[in-house]
Design a protein around this motif. Structure first.
Motif, PDB file in Angstrom:
ATOM      1  N   THR A 117     -10.159  13.819 -14.044  1.00  0.00           N
ATOM      2  CA  THR A 117     -11.338  14.311 -13.190  1.00  0.00           C
ATOM      3  C   THR A 117     -12.203  15.289 -13.694  1.00  0.00           C
ATOM      4  OG1 THR A 117     -10.423  14.778 -11.664  1.00  0.00           O
ATOM      5  CG2 THR A 117     -11.078  12.680 -11.324  1.00  0.00           C
ATOM      6  N   TRP A 118     -12.996  15.712 -14.315  1.00  0.00           N
ATOM      7  CA  TRP A 118     -13.818  17.083 -13.959  1.00  0.00           C
ATOM      8  C   TRP A 118     -15.544  17.235 -13.747  1.00  0.00           C
ATOM      9  CZ3 TRP A 118     -12.092  14.153 -18.787  1.00  0.00           C
ATOM     10  CH2 TRP A 118     -13.885  14.043 -19.426  1.00  0.00           C
ATOM     11  N   ARG A 119     -15.834  18.137 -13.801  1.00  0.00           N
ATOM     12  CA  ARG A 119     -17.655  18.351 -13.268  1.00  0.00           C
ATOM     13  C   ARG A 119     -18.223  18.922 -14.358  1.00  0.00           C
ATOM     14  NH1 ARG A 119     -18.691  17.329  -8.340  1.00  0.00           N
ATOM     15  NH2 ARG A 119     -16.787  17.661  -7.093  1.00  0.00           N
ATOM     16  N   PRO A 120     -19.204  18.224 -14.708  1.00  0.00           N
ATOM     17  CA  PRO A 120     -19.097  19.135 -16.225  1.00  0.00           C
ATOM     18  C   PRO A 120     -19.442  20.697 -15.912  1.00  0.00           C
ATOM     19  CG  PRO A 120     -20.627  17.439 -15.392  1.00  0.00           C
ATOM     20  CD  PRO A 120     -20.121  17.586 -14.505  1.00  0.00           C
ATOM     21  N   GLY A 121     -19.663  20.790 -16.842  1.00  0.00           N
ATOM     22  CA  GLY A 121     -19.217  22.812 -16.993  1.00  0.00           C
ATOM     23  C   GLY A 121     -18.035  23.172 -16.839  1.00  0.00           C
ATOM     24  N   ALA A 122     -17.409  23.040 -16.371  1.00  0.00           N
ATOM     25  CA  ALA A 122     -16.066  23.169 -15.509  1.00  0.00           C
ATOM     26  C   ALA A 122     -15.446  23.853 -16.628  1.00  0.00           C
ATOM     27  CB  ALA A 122     -15.381  22.323 -14.635  1.00  0.00           C
ATOM     28  N   SER A 123     -14.626  24.629 -16.138  1.00  0.00           N
ATOM     29  CA  SER A 123     -13.606  25.400 -17.724  1.00  0.00           C
ATOM     30  C   SER A 123     -12.171  24.241 -17.116  1.00  0.00           C
ATOM     31  CB  SER A 123     -13.666  26.975 -17.268  1.00  0.00           C
ATOM     32  OG  SER A 123     -12.803  26.850 -16.133  1.00  0.00           O
ATOM     33  N   VAL A 124     -12.212  23.557 -16.441  1.00  0.00           N
ATOM     34  CA  VAL A 124     -11.176  23.424 -15.741  1.00  0.00           C
ATOM     35  C   VAL A 124     -10.827  22.060 -14.818  1.00  0.00           C
ATOM     36  CG1 VAL A 124      -9.865  25.489 -15.106  1.00  0.00           C
ATOM     37  CG2 VAL A 124     -10.576  23.858 -13.063  1.00  0.00           C
ATOM     38  N   GLY A 125     -10.132  20.559 -15.150  1.00  0.00           N
ATOM     39  CA  GLY A 125     -10.141  19.364 -14.170  1.00  0.00           C
ATOM     40  C   GLY A 125      -8.520  19.236 -14.339  1.00  0.00           C
ATOM     41  N   VAL A 126      -8.153  17.940 -13.974  1.00  0.00           N
ATOM     42  CA  VAL A 126      -7.181  17.575 -13.401  1.00  0.00           C
ATOM     43  C   VAL A 126      -7.054  16.211 -13.784  1.00  0.00           C
ATOM     44  CG1 VAL A 126      -6.306  17.144 -11.272  1.00  0.00           C
ATOM     45  CG2 VAL A 126      -7.451  18.550 -11.342  1.00  0.00           C
ATOM     46  N   ALA A 127      -5.813  15.726 -14.374  1.00  0.00           N
ATOM     47  CA  ALA A 127      -5.202  14.567 -14.895  1.00  0.00           C
ATOM     48  C   ALA A 127      -3.877  13.930 -13.798  1.00  0.00           C
ATOM     49  CB  ALA A 127      -4.470  14.794 -16.151  1.00  0.00           C
ATOM     50  N   SER A 128      -3.801  13.084 -13.731  1.00  0.00           N
ATOM     51  CA  SER A 128      -2.916  12.757 -12.988  1.00  0.00           C
ATOM     52  C   SER A 128      -2.079  11.016 -13.306  1.00  0.00           C
ATOM     53  CB  SER A 128      -3.487  12.533 -11.121  1.00  0.00           C
ATOM     54  OG  SER A 128      -4.261  12.167 -10.621  1.00  0.00           O
ATOM     55  N   VAL A 129      -1.236  10.929 -13.239  1.00  0.00           N
ATOM     56  CA  VAL A 129      -0.645   9.147 -13.553  1.00  0.00           C
ATOM     57  C   VAL A 129      -0.520   9.137 -11.818  1.00  0.00           C
ATOM     58  CG1 VAL A 129       2.145  10.526 -12.930  1.00  0.00           C
ATOM     59  CG2 VAL A 129       1.415   8.104 -14.296  1.00  0.00           C
ATOM     60  N   GLU A 130      -0.408   7.840 -11.322  1.00  0.00           N
ATOM     61  CA  GLU A 130      -0.225   7.222  -9.997  1.00  0.00           C
ATOM     62  C   GLU A 130       0.475   5.980 -10.104  1.00  0.00           C
ATOM     63  OE1 GLU A 130      -4.659   7.504  -8.803  1.00  0.00           O
ATOM     64  OE2 GLU A 130      -4.735   9.278  -9.307  1.00  0.00           O
ATOM     65  N   ARG A 131       0.647   5.362  -9.106  1.00  0.00           N
ATOM     66  CA  ARG A 131       1.275   4.150  -9.389  1.00  0.00           C
ATOM     67  C   ARG A 131       0.506   2.900  -7.959  1.00  0.00           C
ATOM     68  NH1 ARG A 131       4.414   1.898 -11.379  1.00  0.00           N
ATOM     69  NH2 ARG A 131       6.560   2.872 -11.235  1.00  0.00           N
ATOM     70  N   THR A 132       0.040   1.936  -8.979  1.00  0.00           N
ATOM     71  CA  THR A 132      -0.641   1.504  -8.225  1.00  0.00           C
ATOM     72  C   THR A 132      -0.285   0.779  -6.975  1.00  0.00           C
ATOM     73  OG1 THR A 132      -1.124  -0.391  -9.503  1.00  0.00           O
ATOM     74  CG2 THR A 132      -2.562   1.829  -9.642  1.00  0.00           C
ATOM     75  N   CYS A 133      -0.658  -0.182  -6.628  1.00  0.00           N
ATOM     76  CA  CYS A 133      -0.174  -1.088  -5.714  1.00  0.00           C
ATOM     77  C   CYS A 133      -0.627  -2.681  -5.567  1.00  0.00           C
ATOM     78  CB  CYS A 133      -0.480  -1.242  -3.316  1.00  0.00           C
ATOM     79  SG  CYS A 133      -2.216  -0.937  -3.846  1.00  0.00           S
TER      80      CYS A 133
ATOM     81  N   PRO B 236       0.826  -1.628  -0.617  1.00  0.00           N
ATOM     82  CA  PRO B 236       0.098   0.016   0.002  1.00  0.00           C
ATOM     83  C   PRO B 236       0.808   1.174   0.086  1.00  0.00           C
ATOM     84  CG  PRO B 236      -0.466  -1.193   1.404  1.00  0.00           C
ATOM     85  CD  PRO B 236       0.339  -2.068   1.222  1.00  0.00           C
ATOM     86  N   ALA B 237       2.097   1.508   0.555  1.00  0.00           N
ATOM     87  CA  ALA B 237       3.057   2.484   0.460  1.00  0.00           C
ATOM     88  C   ALA B 237       3.404   2.727  -1.083  1.00  0.00           C
ATOM     89  CB  ALA B 237       4.090   2.179   1.175  1.00  0.00           C
ATOM     90  N   ARG B 238       3.636   1.629  -1.807  1.00  0.00           N
ATOM     91  CA  ARG B 238       3.867   2.208  -3.041  1.00  0.00           C
ATOM     92  C   ARG B 238       3.013   2.360  -3.707  1.00  0.00           C
ATOM     93  NH1 ARG B 238       5.115  -2.760  -5.147  1.00  0.00           N
ATOM     94  NH2 ARG B 238       3.105  -3.105  -5.471  1.00  0.00           N
ATOM     95  N   ALA B 239       1.619   2.946  -3.807  1.00  0.00           N
ATOM     96  CA  ALA B 239       0.724   3.739  -3.975  1.00  0.00           C
ATOM     97  C   ALA B 239       0.124   5.270  -4.264  1.00  0.00           C
ATOM     98  CB  ALA B 239      -0.863   2.993  -3.833  1.00  0.00           C
TER      99      ALA B 239
END
Length: 149
Positions: A96-112, A35-38
């Protein structure tokens, strides 16, 4: 989507929807070897113009052929979460984003999920390049380092 990818996608989706403090009793113990690797490795802020989310949605729809990643999504009335998983399920790109929003976020994640680790940077670089080619505006986000503090 292949069965192992579907299972991992469902687990990630369930984790996103679970209320804070709610645990999956025993679930992470049986599938999460470390779990610590995530962790989040990098993030980008997305800027939506008059085309809205169409450029990023087009990229996500073609992720398997364009990026070599399988996709999953979780779309609700007031949110959209899309995930791209590496073949060995050791990496996740989450958008991720919310409908109608002008911004969103993308991330790259290490899973466990899988001990057979893949290098995250080539997947992230391909994703950022594909966003640029698709006409999706973005800028690197300092969030991973600042969120950990």
């Amino acid at each position: 989507m292949k069965a192992p990818h579907r299972i991992a996608a469902l687990l990630f989706a369930g984790a996103l929807l679970a209320p804070p403090g709610a645990g999956f009793a025993g679930a992470t113990e049986t599938i999460c070897s470390d779990p610590a690797r995530a962790e989040i490795k990098a993030a980008a802020r997305l800027r939506f113009d008059e085309r809205g989310t169409r450029p990023i949605e087009a990229l996500l729809a073609n992720a398997e052929t364009q990026l070599g990643m399988t996709d999953w999504s979780l779309v609700g009335h007031d949110f959209s979460i899309y995930g791209l998983q590496s073949p060995k399920v050791s990496l996740l790109i989450r958008v991720t984003w919310r409908p109608g929003a002008s911004v969103g976020v993308a991330s790259v994640e290490r899973t466990c999920i899988d001990d057979n680790l893949e290098d995250w940077e080539p997947y992230w670089d391909k994703f950022l390049t594909a966003m640029t080619e698709q006409g999706q505006g973005w800028e690197l986000h300092p969030w991973p380092k600042s969120a950990a503090q």
